[in-house]
Motif scaffolding. Structure first.
Motif, PDB file in Angstrom:
ATOM      1  N   LYS A 288     -11.085   1.706  27.435  1.00  0.00           N
ATOM      2  CA  LYS A 288     -12.105   1.414  26.434  1.00  0.00           C
ATOM      3  C   LYS A 288     -12.529   2.711  25.752  1.00  0.00           C
ATOM      4  CE  LYS A 288     -16.636  -0.778  25.831  1.00  0.00           C
ATOM      5  NZ  LYS A 288     -17.786  -1.421  26.507  1.00  0.00           N
ATOM      6  N   ASP A 289     -12.517   2.684  24.428  1.00  0.00           N
ATOM      7  CA  ASP A 289     -12.934   3.840  23.627  1.00  0.00           C
ATOM      8  C   ASP A 289     -12.139   5.085  23.989  1.00  0.00           C
ATOM      9  OD1 ASP A 289     -14.942   2.277  22.405  1.00  0.00           O
ATOM     10  OD2 ASP A 289     -16.328   2.690  24.050  1.00  0.00           O
ATOM     11  N   GLN A 290     -10.811   4.969  23.960  1.00  0.00           N
ATOM     12  CA  GLN A 290      -9.970   6.124  24.230  1.00  0.00           C
ATOM     13  C   GLN A 290     -10.282   7.259  23.258  1.00  0.00           C
ATOM     14  OE1 GLN A 290      -5.770   5.570  23.608  1.00  0.00           O
ATOM     15  NE2 GLN A 290      -5.256   7.658  24.220  1.00  0.00           N
ATOM     16  N   VAL A 291     -10.371   8.462  23.782  1.00  0.00           N
ATOM     17  CA  VAL A 291     -10.603   9.644  22.947  1.00  0.00           C
ATOM     18  C   VAL A 291      -9.308   9.980  22.214  1.00  0.00           C
ATOM     19  CG1 VAL A 291     -11.237  12.083  22.913  1.00  0.00           C
ATOM     20  CG2 VAL A 291     -12.371  10.521  24.513  1.00  0.00           C
ATOM     21  N   MET A 292      -9.355   9.959  20.903  1.00  0.00           N
ATOM     22  CA  MET A 292      -8.179  10.231  20.085  1.00  0.00           C
ATOM     23  C   MET A 292      -8.417  11.453  19.199  1.00  0.00           C
ATOM     24  SD  MET A 292      -5.876   7.972  20.864  1.00  0.00           S
ATOM     25  CE  MET A 292      -4.723   8.128  19.494  1.00  0.00           C
ATOM     26  N   ALA A 293      -7.359  12.196  18.961  1.00  0.00           N
ATOM     27  CA  ALA A 293      -7.440  13.375  18.092  1.00  0.00           C
ATOM     28  C   ALA A 293      -6.967  13.075  16.674  1.00  0.00           C
ATOM     29  CB  ALA A 293      -6.599  14.506  18.682  1.00  0.00           C
ATOM     30  N   THR A 294      -6.571  11.850  16.407  1.00  0.00           N
ATOM     31  CA  THR A 294      -5.995  11.466  15.127  1.00  0.00           C
ATOM     32  C   THR A 294      -6.918  11.822  13.962  1.00  0.00           C
ATOM     33  OG1 THR A 294      -4.998   9.601  16.297  1.00  0.00           O
ATOM     34  CG2 THR A 294      -4.887   9.579  13.889  1.00  0.00           C
ATOM     35  N   ASP A 295      -6.379  12.575  13.006  1.00  0.00           N
ATOM     36  CA  ASP A 295      -7.093  12.972  11.781  1.00  0.00           C
ATOM     37  C   ASP A 295      -8.375  13.763  12.057  1.00  0.00           C
ATOM     38  OD1 ASP A 295      -5.190  11.735  10.129  1.00  0.00           O
ATOM     39  OD2 ASP A 295      -6.199   9.796  10.300  1.00  0.00           O
ATOM     40  N   LYS A 296      -8.431  14.430  13.184  1.00  0.00           N
ATOM     41  CA  LYS A 296      -9.616  15.206  13.537  1.00  0.00           C
ATOM     42  C   LYS A 296      -9.303  16.706  13.571  1.00  0.00           C
ATOM     43  CE  LYS A 296     -11.841  11.592  16.316  1.00  0.00           C
ATOM     44  NZ  LYS A 296     -12.306  11.196  17.666  1.00  0.00           N
TER      45      LYS A 296
ATOM     46  N   GLY B 160      -1.644  13.184  16.054  1.00  0.00           N
ATOM     47  CA  GLY B 160      -1.729  13.376  14.616  1.00  0.00           C
ATOM     48  C   GLY B 160      -3.026  14.022  14.191  1.00  0.00           C
ATOM     49  N   ALA B 161      -3.413  15.086  14.899  1.00  0.00           N
ATOM     50  CA  ALA B 161      -4.647  15.795  14.564  1.00  0.00           C
ATOM     51  C   ALA B 161      -4.536  16.454  13.192  1.00  0.00           C
ATOM     52  CB  ALA B 161      -4.939  16.851  15.626  1.00  0.00           C
ATOM     53  N   LYS B 162      -5.686  16.566  12.519  1.00  0.00           N
ATOM     54  CA  LYS B 162      -5.727  17.247  11.222  1.00  0.00           C
ATOM     55  C   LYS B 162      -5.477  18.737  11.403  1.00  0.00           C
ATOM     56  CE  LYS B 162      -9.025  16.070   8.444  1.00  0.00           C
ATOM     57  NZ  LYS B 162     -10.382  15.948   7.837  1.00  0.00           N
ATOM     58  N   SER B 163      -6.097  19.325  12.417  1.00  0.00           N
ATOM     59  CA  SER B 163      -5.883  20.739  12.750  1.00  0.00           C
ATOM     60  C   SER B 163      -6.124  20.924  14.237  1.00  0.00           C
ATOM     61  CB  SER B 163      -6.824  21.643  11.949  1.00  0.00           C
ATOM     62  OG  SER B 163      -8.183  21.411  12.333  1.00  0.00           O
ATOM     63  N   VAL B 164      -5.463  21.919  14.815  1.00  0.00           N
ATOM     64  CA  VAL B 164      -5.641  22.233  16.237  1.00  0.00           C
ATOM     65  C   VAL B 164      -5.869  23.730  16.367  1.00  0.00           C
ATOM     66  CG1 VAL B 164      -4.714  22.077  18.571  1.00  0.00           C
ATOM     67  CG2 VAL B 164      -4.082  20.347  16.872  1.00  0.00           C
ATOM     68  N   VAL B 165      -7.002  24.102  16.951  1.00  0.00           N
ATOM     69  CA  VAL B 165      -7.379  25.495  17.158  1.00  0.00           C
ATOM     70  C   VAL B 165      -7.637  25.697  18.647  1.00  0.00           C
ATOM     71  CG1 VAL B 165      -9.094  27.274  16.621  1.00  0.00           C
ATOM     72  CG2 VAL B 165      -8.380  25.654  14.856  1.00  0.00           C
TER      73      VAL B 165
END
Length: 485
Positions: A273-281, A303-308
Motif C-alpha cells: 500500500k502506497d509504495q514509495v516511487m521515484a518516478t518523475d521525482k 524513471g526519476a527526474k533526477s538523482v543526486v
C-alpha cells in the motif's frame, strides 16, 4: 599455481554489462559472463606466491590459489569442492562481496589483481549447471535440537553447518520468505532471488526446517526457545540510522531499506500500500555506501527526474591511498554499475534542513559544504564552511545511512549482555546465557555478507563443541571436514 607465466601473458578481464539504456528497463541481473576459455585464462593469472595474502584478505579463508589452479587445469568439479569447503554460498559472495581478497592479491602490487570474485561465481554457476551441488543429509542424527533465529547469510551458514554435524535445525524468519536482507534488501538487478531459492531447496532437502512469519519475541514467545538444546541468534543489525535534522518528518523522507524492500516485494506480487516511487521525482540519496548505490539504481529504474547523491565524507582518491597500503582494504573511490546509470555525486556536504510545504510534503533540501579538521589524538571535527549554503529541489530523500546495531527485543527478553554499540556480547560466539549463541551483524555490527557467512560457520563450530564436547566442523580456511559437496 595457475600457469607460471599466466600473469605476464593475460590481462585481467571482468564480466561486461548490458547497455545502460537496456538494463534500466527491468530488474534482472545484467552481467554478461565470460566464456570458459576466458575464465581459464583468468585462473592462469594466479601466481605461485610464496605467501598468498588473498587468504588473509578473505574472512572465510577461501582456498583461492587452489581453486584458481583447478579452473586453469579444467578440473571444475574439484574447484567447486574446494570452494564449497570453506564457503557455503559462493553464489552470494560471487555476486555481492566487495572482494577484499582481490585487494590483498600479491599480483595487485604491480598489476590488476586476479579476478577472484568472478572466478568464484563462474565455478558455482558451473557446479549448479552440471548438477554437482546436491542435497546430502547427515547419515547420523545426534538427537540435539537447535533454533537459528534469522535466515540471512549468517543464519543460513550456521544452520547448514550444524545440520551437517547431525543436529536437527529449525530456522525462524520473521519475514514471509527466507534470506534476510539478501531476499528483500538486495535489489534483484544485483542478485535475482531464484539464486536464493535454488540453494534453499538444497538446505530443505538436507533436513533443515524453515519457518517464516515467525518473529521471535513478538509472535513467538522466547520461553518456547527452551525446548531447544541451543539457540543461535543471527538477526542482523537492523536499527536504521537517521538524522537529527529539522524537517526529518516530512512526507517524502524515507529510509532506504524501506524503499528497496518495497520494490523487491512488488516484483514478486506482494501488495504494498502506497509504495514509495521515484518516478518523475527529484531524488536525493543521502549516504554514499552500497545501500545508497542500490537506491540510485532503483530510482533510475523507476524513471526519476533526477538523482543526486550526498556523502558527508571527503571524496576518496582514485587509486589506493598511502594510508591504506597493500594488503589492507584500500581507501579508494568506488564507482558502481548503478552510479554509471546516472547520478550526480557530491562529497563533503551536510543536510541542514528538509523543507516541506503546508501539507507536510518534502519540496527541497538545504545543505552546507563541510570540511574535516584532523587533530592528533582527537576525534575528527566537522567544520561548516560559511557561504556555501544551497537549496536543492527534492521530492524524495532516501536515507542510506547504515545501521546502528541490532534490535533489543531478544537481548531484553533473554537477559543478554550487550556492548556500548548495542551488539550482543558473545565471546567465542557464546553469550552470557550458556546455550545461547550469536553470530553475524548482531554480534559484530554491520558488516559484509562474507563476514556473516564466516560468523555463522564459526558459531556453528562452537555450538557443536558445546553440545558434543568436541567438533569436526572446520576452522577458518582449513576446509570443512564434513563438507560433502
Amino acid at each position: 599455481m595457475g600457469k607460471i607465466t599466466g600473469f605476464k601473458e593475460f590481462e585481467r578481464q571482468d564480466e561486461k554489462y548490458t547497455e545502460v539504456k537496456d538494463r534500466v528497463k527491468n530488474y534482472k541481473e545484467f552481467t554478461v559472463p565470460l566464456n570458459e576459455s576466458e575464465i581459464t585464462e583468468q585462473g592462469s593469472r594466479c601466481m605461485d606466491c610464496g605467501i598468498p595474502f588473498c587468504h588473509s584478505g578473505c574472512p572465510l579463508g577461501n582456498l583461492i590459489p587452489d581453486f584458481n589452479h583447478m579452473v586453469y587445469q579444467g578440473e571444475w568439479q574439484k574447484a567447486s569442492w574446494l570452494l564449497h569447503s570453506t564457503n557455503n554460498f559462493p553464489e552470494f559472495t560471487g555476486r555481492l562481496c566487495p572482494a577484499p581478497c582481490e585487494k590483498s592479491c600479491v599480483l595487485g602490487i604491480i598489476e590488476d589483481p586476479v579476478s577472484i570474485e568472478n572466478i568464484e561465481k563462474s565455478i558455482v554457476e558451473r557446479a549448479f549447471k552440471e548438477g554437482w551441488i546436491k542435497p546430502h543429509p547427515p547419515k547420523v542424527r545426534t538427537g540435539k535440537t537447535i533454533a537459528v533465529v534469522g535466515s540471512g547469510p549468517a543464519g543460513l551458514a550456521a544452520a547448514q553447518q550444524l545440520n551437517r554435524a547431525g543436529h536437527l535445525v529449525t530456522v525462524f524468519e520473521r519475514d514471509d520468505a527466507i534470506g534476510g536482507l539478501l531476499r528483500y534488501g538486495i535489489p534483484n538487478f544485483k542478485m535475482e532471488k531464484g539464486i536464493i531459492d535454488r540453494r534453499l531447496a538444497i538446505l530443505i532437502a538436507e533436513g533443515i526446517i524453515f519457518k517464516t512469519n515467525v518473529n521471535v519475541g513478538v509472535n513467538y514467545k522466547v520461553e518456547d526457545l527452551k525446548a531447544f538444546d541451543a539457540v543461535v541468534l543471527c538477526g542482523g543489525a537492523t536499527v536504521r540510522r537517521s538524522l537529527p535534522t529539522p524537517g526529518i518528518d516530512a512526507i517524502g523522507v524515507v529510509q532506504a531499506m524501506d524503499f528497496l524492500t518495497q520494490q523487491t516485494k512488488v516484483l514478486f506480487g506482494k501488495e504494498i500500500k502506497d509504495q514509495v516511487m521515484a518516478t518523475d521525482k527529484n531524488v536525493i540519496v543521502i549516504g554514499g555506501g552500497d545501500t545508497g548505490s542500490d537506491c540510485v539504481g532503483t530510482s533510475n529504474r523507476h524513471g526519476a527526474k533526477s538523482v543526486v547523491n550526498f556523502e558527508i565524507m571527503p571524496k576518496p582518491p582514485g587509486h589506493r591511498s598511502p594510508t591504506t597500503p597493500w594488503p589492507y582494504w584500500p581507501l579508494q573511490l568506488k564507482t558502481t554499475s548503478s552510479h554509471k546509470e546516472g547520478v550526480e555525486r557530491n562529497w563533503l556536504i551536510n543536510t541542514k534542513e528538509f523543507i516541506k510545504d503546508k501539507d507536510g510534503k518534502l519540496t527541497a533540501l538545504k545543505t552546507i559544504n563541510v570540511e574535516w579538521k584532523m587533530v592528533p589524538g582527537q576525534r575528527p571535527q566537522l567544520i561548516e564552511i560559511e557561504g556555501t549554503e544551497k537549496t536543492w529541489p527534492c521530492d524524495l530523500a532516501l536515507l542510506a545511512l547504515g545501521f546502528t546495531g541490532p534490535e533489543a527485543t531478544l537481548s531484553d527478553q533473554l537477559g543478554l549482555e550487550t556492548d556500548v554499540r548495542s551488539n550482543y556480547k558473545a565471546t567465542k560466539y557464546q553469550t552470557n546465557v550458556p546455550n545461547i549463541f550469536a553470530a553475524g551483524d548482531m554480534r559484530r555490527g554491520q558488516s559484509l555478507i562474507v563476514w556473516a557467512i564466516s560468523e555463522g560457520r564459526e558459531a556453528a563450530r562452537e555450538v557443536d563443541r558445546f553440545l558434543m564436547g568436541r567438533t569436526n566442523l572446520a576452522t577458518k580456511g582449513s576446509g570443512d571436514l564434513l563438507s560433502v559437496h
